[in-house]
Write an enzyme that holds these catalytic residues in place. Sequence first.
Site, PDB file in Angstrom:
ATOM      1  N   LYS A 116       0.935  -1.169  -0.087  1.00  0.00           N
ATOM      2  CA  LYS A 116       0.087   0.109  -0.253  1.00  0.00           C
ATOM      3  C   LYS A 116       0.948   1.203  -0.046  1.00  0.00           C
ATOM      4  CE  LYS A 116      -4.075  -2.133   2.125  1.00  0.00           C
ATOM      5  NZ  LYS A 116      -3.679  -3.460   1.923  1.00  0.00           N
ATOM      6  N   GLU A 191      -1.081   7.263   8.207  1.00  0.00           N
ATOM      7  CA  GLU A 191      -1.844   8.341   7.300  1.00  0.00           C
ATOM      8  C   GLU A 191      -2.775   9.102   8.355  1.00  0.00           C
ATOM      9  OE1 GLU A 191      -3.378   6.420   3.933  1.00  0.00           O
ATOM     10  OE2 GLU A 191      -5.203   5.948   4.917  1.00  0.00           O
ATOM     11  N   HIS A 226     -12.940  -1.629  11.160  1.00  0.00           N
ATOM     12  CA  HIS A 226     -12.410  -1.411   9.487  1.00  0.00           C
ATOM     13  C   HIS A 226     -12.749  -2.552   8.863  1.00  0.00           C
ATOM     14  CE1 HIS A 226     -10.312   2.000  11.384  1.00  0.00           C
ATOM     15  NE2 HIS A 226      -9.617   1.264  12.161  1.00  0.00           N
ATOM     16  N   ARG A 285      -7.950  -9.003  -6.713  1.00  0.00           N
ATOM     17  CA  ARG A 285      -8.708 -10.213  -6.534  1.00  0.00           C
ATOM     18  C   ARG A 285     -10.202  -9.657  -6.555  1.00  0.00           C
ATOM     19  NH1 ARG A 285     -10.643  -9.087  -1.632  1.00  0.00           N
ATOM     20  NH2 ARG A 285      -9.560  -8.174   0.074  1.00  0.00           N
TER      21      ARG A 285
END
Length: 650
Positions: A116, A191, A226, A285
């Site tokens: 990421k 972040e 999440h 995917r």
Amino acid sequence: MITSVLVANRGEIARRVFATCRSEGIDTVAVFSDADADAPHVREADAAVRLPGNASSETYLRGELVIAAAVQAGADAIHPGYGFLSENAEFAQQVQNAGLTWIGPPTKAIELMGSKVESKKMMADAGVPVLTQLDPATVTESELPVLIKASAGGGGRGMRIVRNLADLKSEIEAAQRESLSAFGDSTVFVERYIETGRHIEVQVMADRQGTVWTVGERECSIQRRHQKVVEEAPSPLVERIPGMRDRLFDAARLATEAIGYEGAGTVEFLADENGNFFFLEMNTRLQVEHPVTECTTGLDLVALQIHVADGGSLPTEQPETRGHSIEVRLYAEDPSQEWQPQSGAVHRFEIPGAQFEVLEKTGIRVDSGVESGSVVGTHYDPMLAKVISFAPTRAQAATLLAKSLQKAVIHGLKTNRDLLVNILKHPAFLAGDTDTAFFETHGLGILSQPIAQGRALQLSALAAALADAAANRDAARVNRGLPSGWRNLPSQPQRKTYGDITVEYTLGRYGLKTELDGVSLVEHAPDRVVFDDNKIRRTFAVNRYGSQVFVESSSGPVRLERSPRFVDPTEEVAAGSLLAPMPGSVVRVAVAQGDTVTAGQPILWLEAMKMEHTVTAPTDGILAELNVVAGQQVEVGAVLAVVVNEGEAE
């Protein structure tokens, strides 16, 4: 041509791929761990190969064993499903090196999106808007809250929100441990955290000839830890903001073309209420929530994956979307207890609907990895099923799905079913106000309350008591002709206790007498009770499994726990005891015996189902007992530690 597919996965997604393979005339091969030996996906496959062991690190994450199983069973292609090895570039390359067809994107694309950290840099260079990555060493108070994320995976594992700077270091370490356990890679990044964002994603499909489809968007904003709980297509936010869909599709197409993508993939964004959005990641995917896209497009995405992997091309014109589809994830978990995962037997599991089908008209689809008699273990994710509705409008889809869930028969483990129904009926959800802070805004405690409350709950408990009495009557050796508790003359009421609910009634020659006004008994049997409730006839179905009693009616399902008449003193737990909420492994212990602790202070961390769960002090006091050490396996209900007040400690 692909003639035989091994699915390198388990449960619901393995069954989903098998369903398409059967319709395409393709043979199927399953792999299974020892824990999954009796799982439905194993029975449904044409052939199945055992992977010795239970933990995913011993079985489904062992790429060399999976490839050997494919060769042994004569498969010529491998479909990875989602999770496990689905986004592992090394595994994808090994599949191809073995002469097998990889039903997924090119290895290079997986590598580029596998990190990421690196993928965000690439997307920024391609002109896709991204959030800036922060250096943990230089994060300041003004930049809080921040989000720690695993670079190698998703599904909420390896994710932490940090609101206090002092917690940043320990939370990074916890995220690294969780990421290493789930994905074999401890890399994480930090972040800025957007408190009330909207999670919007675009389904893409691309072929080797350069055609790229953007097959509609999905909104997956309602999440816990999440992890997505409710997903739908199209997005209420995108529907509301003019031009947002075109901008999203353009960004998703840029991302897809930038890495030379092939097959099915998802480009995920975090958006605000004004329609601004930022790239989060690209999942290389099939997504868990792909059914809502299938229902709103009429496409079989798995069939398209196989078609593209076989070298087939897509039509230049992508399909139009229609109607609305909503998916909920039914988990074996207790939302009211910090989402504690549950394990054990599923006695009965019945949700009417089409199995793994692309819905062409209004209806319900069920994608499930369990069935009546299945056992949910501690080694894997506790999702029982995905339940999906499709209807012409969003309101119809929500109403249909809520009613179907409410009428479903689910006996055994605690689930999040009541929470899902309450979400679907909530005015904010129906209005499309579904940001990532939905639970915080509307109160998890309120949303997770039982569907049946008040009089409906009392009637269900009364039905359970009368059904229990009928069962006792049928089991009796004498006086079997009379109801249990029946009296010819006035006497003391019969009493039955289910947890914190106590039922009192008398049953005699003048009928049923109870504290509930207007209730008369029509009939009662061990499995069925019928009342006239203020001239309205109501029927209750009752099932028992040990001390558990399950009652179904039009008012909603009720789960009761029969309280024992006599309690063994040796089985009572001391006040202040910290009990293991689930079977798991002790990852870390933060205190020592004799330490002073405060209410809510973390005492230790348990790992179960690839997630870490914090066990905290129930009250201020002294840690009088500490019965575990790091690395120790514990069973549910085990006494981990005991906290007492200072006077008791002395």
